[in-house]
Design a protein around this motif. Structure first.
Motif, short mmCIF file in Angstrom:
data_model
loop_
_atom_site.label_atom_id
_atom_site.label_comp_id
_atom_site.label_asym_id
_atom_site.label_seq_id
_atom_site.Cartn_x
_atom_site.Cartn_y
_atom_site.Cartn_z
N THR A 1 0.66 -1.11 -0.08
CA THR A 1 0.03 0.03 -0.07
C THR A 1 1.01 1.12 0.00
O THR A 1 1.84 1.35 0.82
CB THR A 1 -0.90 -0.07 1.32
OG1 THR A 1 -1.67 -1.20 1.03
CG2 THR A 1 -1.68 1.11 1.17
N MET A 2 0.61 1.93 -0.87
CA MET A 2 1.55 3.38 -1.08
C MET A 2 0.96 4.52 -0.71
O MET A 2 -0.45 4.55 -0.57
CB MET A 2 1.84 3.60 -2.60
CG MET A 2 2.61 2.40 -3.04
SD MET A 2 4.44 2.34 -2.13
CE MET A 2 5.19 3.84 -2.70
N VAL B 1 -3.17 4.21 -1.30
CA VAL B 1 -3.68 3.45 -2.50
C VAL B 1 -3.24 1.99 -2.44
O VAL B 1 -2.12 1.89 -2.17
CB VAL B 1 -3.52 4.03 -3.73
CG1 VAL B 1 -2.05 4.27 -4.00
CG2 VAL B 1 -4.14 3.13 -4.91
N THR B 2 -3.99 0.85 -2.28
CA THR B 2 -3.46 -0.41 -2.05
C THR B 2 -2.87 -1.08 -3.50
O THR B 2 -3.11 -0.32 -4.40
CB THR B 2 -4.59 -1.14 -1.67
OG1 THR B 2 -5.65 -1.35 -2.89
CG2 THR B 2 -5.36 -0.81 -0.32
N GLY C 1 -5.84 -1.07 -6.01
CA GLY C 1 -6.28 0.19 -6.25
C GLY C 1 -7.31 0.75 -5.21
O GLY C 1 -7.90 2.01 -5.32
N SER C 2 -7.30 0.18 -4.14
CA SER C 2 -8.54 0.92 -3.03
C SER C 2 -7.85 2.07 -2.64
O SER C 2 -6.43 2.12 -2.14
CB SER C 2 -8.96 -0.23 -2.11
OG SER C 2 -9.48 -1.27 -2.56
N THR C 3 -8.56 3.08 -2.48
CA THR C 3 -8.28 4.38 -1.78
C THR C 3 -8.80 4.96 -0.50
O THR C 3 -9.89 4.51 -0.17
CB THR C 3 -8.31 5.44 -2.86
OG1 THR C 3 -9.41 5.66 -3.04
CG2 THR C 3 -7.56 5.05 -4.09
N PHE D 1 3.03 3.09 2.91
CA PHE D 1 2.19 3.39 3.98
C PHE D 1 2.65 2.52 5.07
O PHE D 1 2.81 1.42 5.36
CB PHE D 1 0.68 3.20 3.69
CG PHE D 1 -0.33 3.28 4.81
CD1 PHE D 1 -0.92 2.08 5.46
CD2 PHE D 1 -0.46 4.49 5.56
CE1 PHE D 1 -1.73 2.29 6.43
CE2 PHE D 1 -1.33 4.42 6.47
CZ PHE D 1 -1.85 3.34 7.04
N ARG D 2 2.82 3.36 6.20
CA ARG D 2 2.93 2.89 7.74
C ARG D 2 2.07 3.77 8.79
O ARG D 2 2.14 4.60 8.53
CB ARG D 2 4.39 2.85 7.84
CG ARG D 2 5.24 1.96 7.24
CD ARG D 2 4.87 0.51 7.53
NE ARG D 2 5.78 -0.38 6.88
CZ ARG D 2 5.49 -1.03 5.61
NH1 ARG D 2 4.57 -0.93 4.99
NH2 ARG D 2 6.37 -2.07 5.16
#
Length: 118
Positions: A33-34, A51-52, A55-57, A98-99
């Motif tokens: 996930t970014m 965004v995973t 593509g989930s946001t 993402f963290r």
């Protein structure tokens, strides 16, 4: 080799738009996930959007409805379309994995400056 290169920032009037890009090395991008983060002068770095790999946001309340995050997995590239910009969006914008805890991120790119004039 780790690589994060943010680009697309600039000076824009309130109400304007910018599109940020993030080129990441595969080791960072792949299956993660970014996220886009930002840091305003004198403020803590904060999460803007995620965004995973599928593509989930998700968005911070402050940008919901104005910003759109997306990614191109084939190009290891992520984007942030920013519309209806406000002066409070002024910050250096960074991309990364993402963290939940930012202290768990040990490598950052140089970021890209976004300045919104009123």
């Amino acid at each position: 080799q780790l690589q994060l290169v943010e680009s697309g920032g600039g000076l824009v009037q309130a109400g304007g738009s910018l599109r940020l890009s993030c080129a990441a090395s595969g080791s960072i991008f792949r299956l993660n996930t970014m996220a886009w983060y930002r840091q305003a002068p004198g403020e803590q770095r904060e999460l803007v959007a995620t965004v995973t790999s599928g593509g989930s946001t998700n968005y911070a309340d402050s940008v919901k409805g104005r910003f759109t995050i997306s990614r191109d997995n084939a190009k290891n590239t992520m984007y942030l379309q920013m519309n209806s910009l406000k002066p409070e969006d002024t910050a250096v914008y960074y991309c990364n994995k993402f963290r939940v805890l930012l202290r768990d991120i040990t490598y950052w790119g140089q970021g890209t400056q976004v300045t919104v004039s009123s």
